[in-house]
Design a protein around this motif. Sequence first.
Motif, PDB file in Angstrom:
ATOM      1  N   TYR A   1      -4.744  -9.860  10.695  1.00  0.00           N
ATOM      2  CA  TYR A   1      -5.404  -9.613   9.398  1.00  0.00           C
ATOM      3  C   TYR A   1      -6.825 -10.210   9.437  1.00  0.00           C
TER       4      TYR A   1
ATOM      5  N   HIS B   1      -8.137  -4.293  -1.264  1.00  0.00           N
ATOM      6  CA  HIS B   1      -7.397  -4.222   0.002  1.00  0.00           C
ATOM      7  C   HIS B   1      -6.397  -3.062  -0.026  1.00  0.00           C
ATOM      8  N   GLU B   2      -5.568  -3.026  -1.056  1.00  0.00           N
ATOM      9  CA  GLU B   2      -4.512  -2.007  -1.093  1.00  0.00           C
ATOM     10  C   GLU B   2      -5.098  -0.597  -1.247  1.00  0.00           C
TER      11      GLU B   2
ATOM     12  N   GLU C   1       0.815  -1.204   0.000  1.00  0.00           N
ATOM     13  CA  GLU C   1       0.000   0.000   0.000  1.00  0.00           C
ATOM     14  C   GLU C   1       0.854   1.260   0.000  1.00  0.00           C
TER      15      GLU C   1
ATOM     16  N   HIS D   1      -6.161   0.862   2.031  1.00  0.00           N
ATOM     17  CA  HIS D   1      -5.032   1.340   2.838  1.00  0.00           C
ATOM     18  C   HIS D   1      -4.736   2.827   2.639  1.00  0.00           C
TER      19      HIS D   1
ATOM     20  N   THR E   1      -8.779  -3.294   7.118  1.00  0.00           N
ATOM     21  CA  THR E   1      -8.519  -3.248   5.677  1.00  0.00           C
ATOM     22  C   THR E   1      -8.910  -4.573   5.020  1.00  0.00           C
TER      23      THR E   1
ATOM     24  N   GLU F   1      -4.583  -3.509   9.433  1.00  0.00           N
ATOM     25  CA  GLU F   1      -4.771  -4.624   8.502  1.00  0.00           C
ATOM     26  C   GLU F   1      -6.126  -5.302   8.674  1.00  0.00           C
TER      27      GLU F   1
HETATM   28 ZN   LIG Z   1      -2.631  -4.689   4.038  1.00  0.00          ZN
END
Ligand SMILES: [Zn+2]
Length: 488
Positions: free
Chosen positions: A273, A168-169, A139, A172, A205, A202
Motif C-alpha cells: 500500500y 481511495h475507494e 471498493e 479503485h 490507489t 493498492e
Molecule cells: Zn484499497
Amino acid sequence: MTGAMLNLQWEAMSLYPAGYFTRQIPVRASVTYPQGWRAATALRGTTAGDTVTYEPVSYDVLVDSPVFAGCHFRAEDLGQGFTLNIVADDARFLDAKPAQIDAHKRLVDQALKLFGSRPFDHYDFLLSLSDEMGGIGLEHHRSSENGVPPWYFTEWASGPGRRSLLPHELTHSWNGKYRRPADLWTPDYKTPMRDSLLWVYEGQTQFWGYVLSARSGLYSKQETLDTLAMIAATLDTRKGRTWRPLQDTTNDPIISARRPKPWVSWQRSEDYYNEGMLVWLEADSIIREKSGGKKGLDDFARTFFAARDGDYGQRPYDFDEVVATLNSIQPHDWAAFLKARLDQTSDRAPLAGFGASGYKLVYTDEATPSFKDVEKRNRVTDLSYSGGLVVGSGDEISTVLWDSAAFNAGLTVGMKLLAVNGVAYSTDELTAAIKAAKGGSAPIKLLVKAKKRIFEVDLHWHEGLRYPRFEKTAKADGPLDKLLQPRL
Ligand SMILES: [Zn+2]
C-alpha cells in the motif's frame, strides 16, 4: 447490522451453483427492510412498501453491489451521476454543511478530470457514520463501502481524520475493479486469487487517494505533506525492509489475513500500500523531470485506465503492460526501475520522489498537527522515533520498534510502565525524561511490570523527542507541488 443501520453484503446471504461463471448467473434480489428505513446500493430497483425488488443482474454484479440502509439516512446528489448516501448512528451526525458536500463534489470532479473516462454508468458512495458498525473500506465497481466515525461531518475542523478513504475507494473503480491484475481476476469465487500486482492495485490507489484528497481540498496541502511524512518515516525506519522485499509483502493477505503481528517493524505488513505509493511518487517525479515538466503520472492514469464511458466490464493487465504504458508516456528503463524497487531489499525507503521536489524528511522535537491528531484518535503516545516505542491505553506498551533503543533495553509489547526516574508514570513524565536525557549519557530509568514481575529497565536514548515532517529545501515548486495542485 446495528439498531440503526445495515450493511448488506450479498455473498453472505446467498448460495450460487458452483462450476459456472458467476457473470452468467442472472439473479433478481429483493429485500424487505425495517419499516421506515431507506437503502442505497449501486443496484436500481422498485419499491413497494418496505420491500425493494432490484433489477435482474448477474451474480458477480450483485455481489459487487452491497447495500447500506438505515433509519437515519441522507442522500446528496454530487452531480455527474454520483450520489453520496449517508447512514448514521443518530440523525444529528447527518448535519453536513454545504462546504463539506462541496468538497465531495470536487472529489468527483477531480477524479473525472484525472482519469478522463467513466468505467461505470453511475456511482454510489455508501458512507456510514458510526462507531457501532465498524470502519469498513471496501471498493466496488459502481459503489464503495466507507465506514467512518460518527463525527465525520460534525467535527470537520478537528483534522482530516479518515477523509482520504472516499478518494481511495473511488480510485479503485478504475484501478482494481475496471483494470484488474490478471492473476487477481477469477471467473468464480472458488478459484484462488493471486496478489502479485497489489503494488499497482493498492499502491497506486494510495497514491491517487492522497493526490485526490489534496486536489479536492478534503486534505490541505500541508495535511497531505504531514501525512506523507508519517508514512515515509514509518517505512524508512522499518527494519524488516533489510530482509523482506516489497514484492513479498503482496503475499501478506494470504500469510497473515490481517491478524495482528507482534513485530510489524521486523516482519513488515501490507507495505505494498504505502511503499507502493512511494514508488509511484518516484515514478511521477521521473516522468516530470525527463519530460521537462510536460508529463506526469496523470498521463499514465489517463492512458492505462481509459474506459468506454458507461461500460463496467473488466480489463485485466500484467506487469509488461504497466511497463509498456509507462514507456509510451515517457521512455525510461521502467522494468529495471520497478524490479529494483520491488525485488531488492534496502536499508532505506524510496524517498527520491520527495527529494526531486526539494522536500527532505527531517525530525524535529515538535509533532505536526497531523501526528498529534493520529495520536489522539488512536489514544496512544507515539515515541517510535524517540526511543522506539508506542504507549497505549492503561500505560501499556503497544509497539516496540525492532532494534530500537527500547528494543535493546528489553522492553516489549504488553509491558506496563509504572515509573519514570522514580516518579509515577504519566505520558508527561516520560516525554519530560526523554527531553532531559537529550545529549546526556545517564539512562532513563523505567520501572515496568510484565505479568507478575516488576523490574527496572535502563533506556539509553539521548536524541530527545523526534517527530517526522517534510522540510522544503528548494524555493521553486517541484514535481510533488505540481502533483498536488487541483486540475482546472
Ligand atoms: Zn484499497
